[in-house]
Design a protein around this motif. Structure first.
Motif, PDB file in Angstrom:
ATOM      1  N   ASP A 143      14.540 -11.980 -13.853  1.00  0.00           N
ATOM      2  CA  ASP A 143      15.991 -12.053 -13.413  1.00  0.00           C
ATOM      3  C   ASP A 143      15.400 -11.691 -12.333  1.00  0.00           C
ATOM      4  OD1 ASP A 143      18.558 -12.265 -13.475  1.00  0.00           O
ATOM      5  OD2 ASP A 143      18.695 -10.221 -14.478  1.00  0.00           O
ATOM      6  N   LEU A 144      16.557 -11.977 -11.152  1.00  0.00           N
ATOM      7  CA  LEU A 144      15.922 -12.172  -9.525  1.00  0.00           C
ATOM      8  C   LEU A 144      17.568 -11.122  -9.436  1.00  0.00           C
ATOM      9  CD1 LEU A 144      14.140 -14.713  -8.009  1.00  0.00           C
ATOM     10  CD2 LEU A 144      12.938 -12.633  -8.226  1.00  0.00           C
ATOM     11  N   PRO A 145      17.644 -10.116  -8.141  1.00  0.00           N
ATOM     12  CA  PRO A 145      18.751 -10.441  -7.731  1.00  0.00           C
ATOM     13  C   PRO A 145      19.145 -11.492  -6.854  1.00  0.00           C
ATOM     14  CG  PRO A 145      16.722  -9.003  -6.990  1.00  0.00           C
ATOM     15  CD  PRO A 145      15.540  -9.791  -7.763  1.00  0.00           C
ATOM     16  N   GLY A 146      20.485 -11.560  -6.839  1.00  0.00           N
ATOM     17  CA  GLY A 146      21.362 -12.603  -6.327  1.00  0.00           C
ATOM     18  C   GLY A 146      21.497 -12.896  -4.639  1.00  0.00           C
ATOM     19  N   THR A 147      20.981 -13.795  -4.030  1.00  0.00           N
ATOM     20  CA  THR A 147      20.942 -14.245  -2.868  1.00  0.00           C
ATOM     21  C   THR A 147      22.272 -14.185  -2.352  1.00  0.00           C
ATOM     22  OG1 THR A 147      21.692 -16.352  -3.677  1.00  0.00           O
ATOM     23  CG2 THR A 147      19.068 -15.861  -3.356  1.00  0.00           C
ATOM     24  N   ASP A 148      22.214 -14.350  -1.132  1.00  0.00           N
ATOM     25  CA  ASP A 148      23.613 -14.011  -0.198  1.00  0.00           C
ATOM     26  C   ASP A 148      24.119 -12.841  -0.319  1.00  0.00           C
ATOM     27  OD1 ASP A 148      22.635 -16.772   0.348  1.00  0.00           O
ATOM     28  OD2 ASP A 148      24.094 -17.553  -0.826  1.00  0.00           O
ATOM     29  N   GLU A 155      14.751 -10.125   0.992  1.00  0.00           N
ATOM     30  CA  GLU A 155      13.949 -10.076   1.108  1.00  0.00           C
ATOM     31  C   GLU A 155      13.268  -9.607  -0.348  1.00  0.00           C
ATOM     32  OE1 GLU A 155      11.138  -7.270   3.777  1.00  0.00           O
ATOM     33  OE2 GLU A 155      13.583  -7.240   4.285  1.00  0.00           O
ATOM     34  N   LEU A 156      13.724  -9.345  -1.442  1.00  0.00           N
ATOM     35  CA  LEU A 156      12.589  -9.025  -2.210  1.00  0.00           C
ATOM     36  C   LEU A 156      12.465 -10.692  -3.133  1.00  0.00           C
ATOM     37  CD1 LEU A 156      11.161  -7.438  -5.146  1.00  0.00           C
ATOM     38  CD2 LEU A 156      14.092  -6.997  -5.299  1.00  0.00           C
ATOM     39  N   VAL A 157      13.727 -11.316  -3.369  1.00  0.00           N
ATOM     40  CA  VAL A 157      13.737 -12.856  -3.995  1.00  0.00           C
ATOM     41  C   VAL A 157      12.476 -13.489  -2.979  1.00  0.00           C
ATOM     42  CG1 VAL A 157      15.331 -15.243  -4.082  1.00  0.00           C
ATOM     43  CG2 VAL A 157      15.976 -12.428  -4.204  1.00  0.00           C
ATOM     44  N   HIS A 158      13.315 -13.454  -1.678  1.00  0.00           N
ATOM     45  CA  HIS A 158      11.557 -13.902  -0.987  1.00  0.00           C
ATOM     46  C   HIS A 158      10.448 -14.023  -1.487  1.00  0.00           C
ATOM     47  CE1 HIS A 158      13.059 -16.808   2.677  1.00  0.00           C
ATOM     48  NE2 HIS A 158      14.081 -16.290   2.097  1.00  0.00           N
ATOM     49  N   GLU A 183      20.263 -25.800   0.782  1.00  0.00           N
ATOM     50  CA  GLU A 183      19.977 -24.746   1.621  1.00  0.00           C
ATOM     51  C   GLU A 183      19.073 -23.977   1.366  1.00  0.00           C
ATOM     52  OE1 GLU A 183      23.088 -23.420   3.805  1.00  0.00           O
ATOM     53  OE2 GLU A 183      23.244 -25.124   5.350  1.00  0.00           O
ATOM     54  N   HIS A 184      19.706 -23.240   0.088  1.00  0.00           N
ATOM     55  CA  HIS A 184      19.160 -22.043  -0.701  1.00  0.00           C
ATOM     56  C   HIS A 184      17.634 -23.597  -1.402  1.00  0.00           C
ATOM     57  CE1 HIS A 184      22.714 -19.800  -2.154  1.00  0.00           C
ATOM     58  NE2 HIS A 184      21.161 -19.041  -0.835  1.00  0.00           N
ATOM     59  N   LEU A 185      17.552 -24.479  -1.577  1.00  0.00           N
ATOM     60  CA  LEU A 185      16.234 -25.358  -2.141  1.00  0.00           C
ATOM     61  C   LEU A 185      16.077 -25.619  -0.571  1.00  0.00           C
ATOM     62  CD1 LEU A 185      15.414 -26.918  -4.271  1.00  0.00           C
ATOM     63  CD2 LEU A 185      16.961 -29.066  -4.119  1.00  0.00           C
ATOM     64  N   ARG A 186      16.022 -25.732  -0.144  1.00  0.00           N
ATOM     65  CA  ARG A 186      14.679 -25.930   1.149  1.00  0.00           C
ATOM     66  C   ARG A 186      14.428 -25.124   1.620  1.00  0.00           C
ATOM     67  NH1 ARG A 186      19.300 -28.180   5.097  1.00  0.00           N
ATOM     68  NH2 ARG A 186      18.462 -26.031   6.013  1.00  0.00           N
ATOM     69  N   ASP A 187      15.594 -23.696   1.884  1.00  0.00           N
ATOM     70  CA  ASP A 187      15.136 -23.144   2.955  1.00  0.00           C
ATOM     71  C   ASP A 187      13.918 -22.340   1.968  1.00  0.00           C
ATOM     72  OD1 ASP A 187      16.431 -24.445   4.937  1.00  0.00           O
ATOM     73  OD2 ASP A 187      17.704 -22.745   5.111  1.00  0.00           O
ATOM     74  N   TRP A 188      14.396 -21.887   0.879  1.00  0.00           N
ATOM     75  CA  TRP A 188      13.780 -20.287  -0.356  1.00  0.00           C
ATOM     76  C   TRP A 188      13.038 -21.280  -0.959  1.00  0.00           C
ATOM     77  CZ3 TRP A 188      16.006 -15.416  -1.163  1.00  0.00           C
ATOM     78  CH2 TRP A 188      17.127 -14.828  -0.103  1.00  0.00           C
ATOM     79  N   LEU A 189      12.855 -22.749  -1.262  1.00  0.00           N
ATOM     80  CA  LEU A 189      11.730 -23.229  -1.565  1.00  0.00           C
ATOM     81  C   LEU A 189      10.481 -23.235  -1.028  1.00  0.00           C
ATOM     82  CD1 LEU A 189      14.011 -23.074  -4.661  1.00  0.00           C
ATOM     83  CD2 LEU A 189      12.164 -21.652  -4.615  1.00  0.00           C
TER      84      LEU A 189
END
Length: 302
Positions: A143-148, A155-158, A183-189
């Motif tokens: 369970d990851l912290p929420g982004t944005d 940084e932790l999610v990254h 953008e999340h799909l592209r930038d984060w993954l």
């Protein structure tokens, strides 16, 4: 892990040891990825914006209120849920202290955001053990912290996304995929090389799950309501994914190392050029470092 895979991991670990202090983050990432290669568990992370219901979805999958889902506070740290014979929590602090308790009351004190929506600075690791058959097969749910929301949480999610074998990205079901979600799909993954988890044949990549009704239905043992909320379809897909991917998890992780190889090669080449033009301080040591860097660049990564 076969011989060529083992050689690649060993070469990357040696290269990480030669990186200077300015590349500490890359060194940490390399060592973490190399360590993940040999671990037999399949790690599934839940990823999405702040307050999208990630903990609620995981609780629905687990069939009980394992993770904190109060309406105001929310998860402020990554929580790894793995198999255990009884529900229990374990938290590691920066000072080396480890806290362990039966149940999950410990999470309410250490794993949720404060009134300013900031996570505790003294927590470095949170683990929950849960006696669920799905986890017993060799699965970890994260369970990851929420982004944005906060830079520290982003940084932790990254970092945690790079350790994932599969990613559940939560979307807003009331609308088509938003620009921010794309953008999340592209930038984060995708742009970070997290494209190596392929879906088995017959498994969709999109599921409509109403997490809160699904959790309520599961707690009440109401299978019809859980089905209406879309939970069994997602559970079936995850079971199929685990059955097909867990035996080959090392092969699916290896491509994640390739972007690191390219990056570390470039940095070592730059460091080597700097050594060649530097004043002759400690010549024997410099020659030794130069030779090690050249060996890695010329033969180690081949």
């Amino acid at each position: 892990m076969d011989l060529s895979s083992s050689s690649l991991v060993n070469t990357l670990q040696k290269a990480a040891g030669m990186l200077d202090a300015s590349h500490a983050d890359l060194k940490t990432q390399i060592l973490c990825q190399c360590d993940r290669i040999t671990q037999p568990t399949l790690r599934i992370v839940v990823f999405g914006p702040f307050n999208y219901g990630k903990s609620t979805l995981l609780n629905a999958l687990l069939g009980e209120k394992t993770l904190p889902i109060d309406l105001v506070p929310t998860t402020g740290a990554a929580i790894t849920v793995s198999y255990g014979t009884a529900l229990a929590s374990r938290i590691s602090l920066v000072d080396g202290t480890t806290l362990e308790e039966p149940g999950t009351e410990l999470l309410k004190r250490y794993a949720i955001l404060d009134e300013q929506r900031c996570m505790r600075q003294d927590v470095i690791n949170i683990e929950v053990r849960c006696p669920h058959p799905f986890l017993q097969s060799g699965v970890e749910l994260v369970d990851l912290p929420g982004t944005d929301d906060r830079d520290a949480q982003n940084e932790l999610v990254h970092t945690k996304l790079l350790e994932a074998d599969a990613v559940i990205q939560l979307l807003d079901g009331r609308k088509l995929m938003t620009l921010a979600e794309r953008e999340h799909l592209r930038d984060w993954l995708l742009d970070r090389g997290i494209t190596t988890v392929t879906l088995p044949e017959g498994v969709s990549n999109l599921y409509a799950v109403d997490a809160l009704p699904a959790l309520r239905a599961r707690l009440q043992g109401n299978m019809a309501a859980a089905t209406q909320a879309g939970l069994p379809a997602l559970e079936s897909a995850l079971q199929t994914l685990v059955q097909e991917r867990l035996p080959q998890v090392t092969n699916h992780r290896l491509p994640r190392l390739l972007p690191l190889v390219a990056e570390v090669q470039q940095i070592l080449q730059q460091q080597l050029q700097s050594l060649e033009t530097a004043p002759p301080v400690e010549p024997p040591r410099r020659v030794k470092i130069q030779q090690r860097a050249q060996d890695l660049l010329q033969t180690g990564f081949q």
